[in-house]
Design a protein around this motif. Structure first.
Motif, PDB file in Angstrom:
ATOM      1  N   GLU A  48       0.827  -1.208   0.000  1.00  0.00           N
ATOM      2  CA  GLU A  48       0.000   0.000   0.000  1.00  0.00           C
ATOM      3  C   GLU A  48       0.859   1.255   0.000  1.00  0.00           C
ATOM      4  O   GLU A  48       1.909   1.313   0.620  1.00  0.00           O
TER       5      GLU A  48
ATOM      6  N   THR B  87      -6.526  -2.241  -5.180  1.00  0.00           N
ATOM      7  CA  THR B  87      -7.351  -1.768  -4.075  1.00  0.00           C
ATOM      8  C   THR B  87      -7.045  -0.289  -3.811  1.00  0.00           C
ATOM      9  O   THR B  87      -5.948   0.192  -4.124  1.00  0.00           O
ATOM     10  N   CYS B  88      -8.011   0.396  -3.242  1.00  0.00           N
ATOM     11  CA  CYS B  88      -7.793   1.794  -2.867  1.00  0.00           C
ATOM     12  C   CYS B  88      -8.866   2.229  -1.881  1.00  0.00           C
ATOM     13  O   CYS B  88      -9.935   1.626  -1.786  1.00  0.00           O
ATOM     14  N   ARG B  89      -8.524   3.285  -1.133  1.00  0.00           N
ATOM     15  CA  ARG B  89      -9.472   3.965  -0.254  1.00  0.00           C
ATOM     16  C   ARG B  89      -9.221   5.452  -0.404  1.00  0.00           C
ATOM     17  O   ARG B  89      -8.062   5.882  -0.442  1.00  0.00           O
TER      18      ARG B  89
ATOM     19  N   THR C  21     -16.102   9.729   0.421  1.00  0.00           N
ATOM     20  CA  THR C  21     -15.307   8.606   0.918  1.00  0.00           C
ATOM     21  C   THR C  21     -15.672   7.389   0.084  1.00  0.00           C
ATOM     22  O   THR C  21     -16.854   7.167  -0.204  1.00  0.00           O
TER      23      THR C  21
ATOM     24  N   HIS D  19     -14.038   3.418  -1.950  1.00  0.00           N
ATOM     25  CA  HIS D  19     -13.036   2.363  -2.087  1.00  0.00           C
ATOM     26  C   HIS D  19     -13.122   1.759  -3.487  1.00  0.00           C
ATOM     27  O   HIS D  19     -14.162   1.829  -4.146  1.00  0.00           O
ATOM     28  N   CYS D  20     -12.026   1.174  -3.930  1.00  0.00           N
ATOM     29  CA  CYS D  20     -11.999   0.527  -5.245  1.00  0.00           C
ATOM     30  C   CYS D  20     -12.907  -0.697  -5.250  1.00  0.00           C
ATOM     31  O   CYS D  20     -13.005  -1.413  -4.254  1.00  0.00           O
TER      32      CYS D  20
ATOM     33  N   ILE E 229     -14.836   3.217  -8.349  1.00  0.00           N
ATOM     34  CA  ILE E 229     -14.772   3.622  -6.942  1.00  0.00           C
ATOM     35  C   ILE E 229     -16.205   3.776  -6.454  1.00  0.00           C
ATOM     36  O   ILE E 229     -16.981   4.548  -7.029  1.00  0.00           O
TER      37      ILE E 229
ATOM     38  N   GLY F 289     -18.704   4.659  -3.165  1.00  0.00           N
ATOM     39  CA  GLY F 289     -18.630   5.315  -1.868  1.00  0.00           C
ATOM     40  C   GLY F 289     -19.848   6.150  -1.572  1.00  0.00           C
ATOM     41  O   GLY F 289     -20.936   5.890  -2.088  1.00  0.00           O
TER      42      GLY F 289
END
Length: 196
Positions: free
Chosen positions: A34, A76-78, A116, A118-119, A126, A128
């Protein structure tokens, strides 16, 4: 007796060491692969596009802050980002006065917009929640990776929303209901370029 005590101490020490070694594997906060990026106007270009009669109005947020955590290998992401509503730059003073009026974005009552997410879908979207005009609703954007020389240098996202769902129901005779949100995030230290 001393030998038994020494063995117990050694076993206890080994058990504790193994337990501590397992913490990252079993869900510690640090995750291998990450990366974290602090979002600023210098590395994130956040724009809105709305149709008004026969032309498109483009707005650009001049003040924003947040964090992007991503793992390119795992897709992945946030993201957690906040925009200052009154910082939305618009084509001219007349358009700005209408868009920032009480009947539309109303920054005096609603000073911030935030997202906000996530992936999802293997890193192609994305998902959210978007908080705007005092209301929070689900919001999704298509995510495209920007590559250069075989390495990841940025992200490009596009999402569309019905502004009336967030209670922005003014200027109906002038501005269309759909707002397109386009974000470009640079990962290589350069200012992000619009990607369409």
């Amino acid at each position: 007796m001393p030998r038994l005590a020494n063995r117990l101490v050694i076993r206890l020490a080994v058990t504790v060491a193994l337990a501590l070694a397992m913490v990252p594997i079993l869900g510690g906060r640090a995750r291998a692969g990450e990366e974290q990026l602090i979002l600023t106007p210098g590395n994130m270009l956040a724009r809105t596009h709305s149709t008004a009669l026969l032309f498109t109005i483009t707005g650009t947020y001049r003040q924003l802050s947040g964090t992007l955590v991503f793992d390119p290998a795992a897709n992945t992401c946030r993201i957690d980002v906040t925009f200052v509503t009154a910082s939305l730059a618009l084509p001219n003073a007349l358009v700005r006065a209408q868009v920032l009026s009480r009947g539309f974005l109303d920054p005096e009552q609603y000073p911030q917009t935030s997202f906000t997410g996530h992936c999802a879908a293997g890193g192609t979207r994305i998902d959210g929640k978007l908080t705007m005009h005092g209301q929070t609703h689900p919001f999704s954007m298509v995510l495209t990776k920007r590559m250069a020389g075989g390495r990841l240098v940025g992200f490009h996202t596009v999402g569309r929303l019905d502004r009336q769902r967030w209670g922005i129901d003014g200027l109906n005779m002038l501005v269309g209901r759909t707002i397109t949100v386009i974000d470009d995030i640079s990962l290589d230290g350069r200012r992000p370029n619009p990607a369409g």
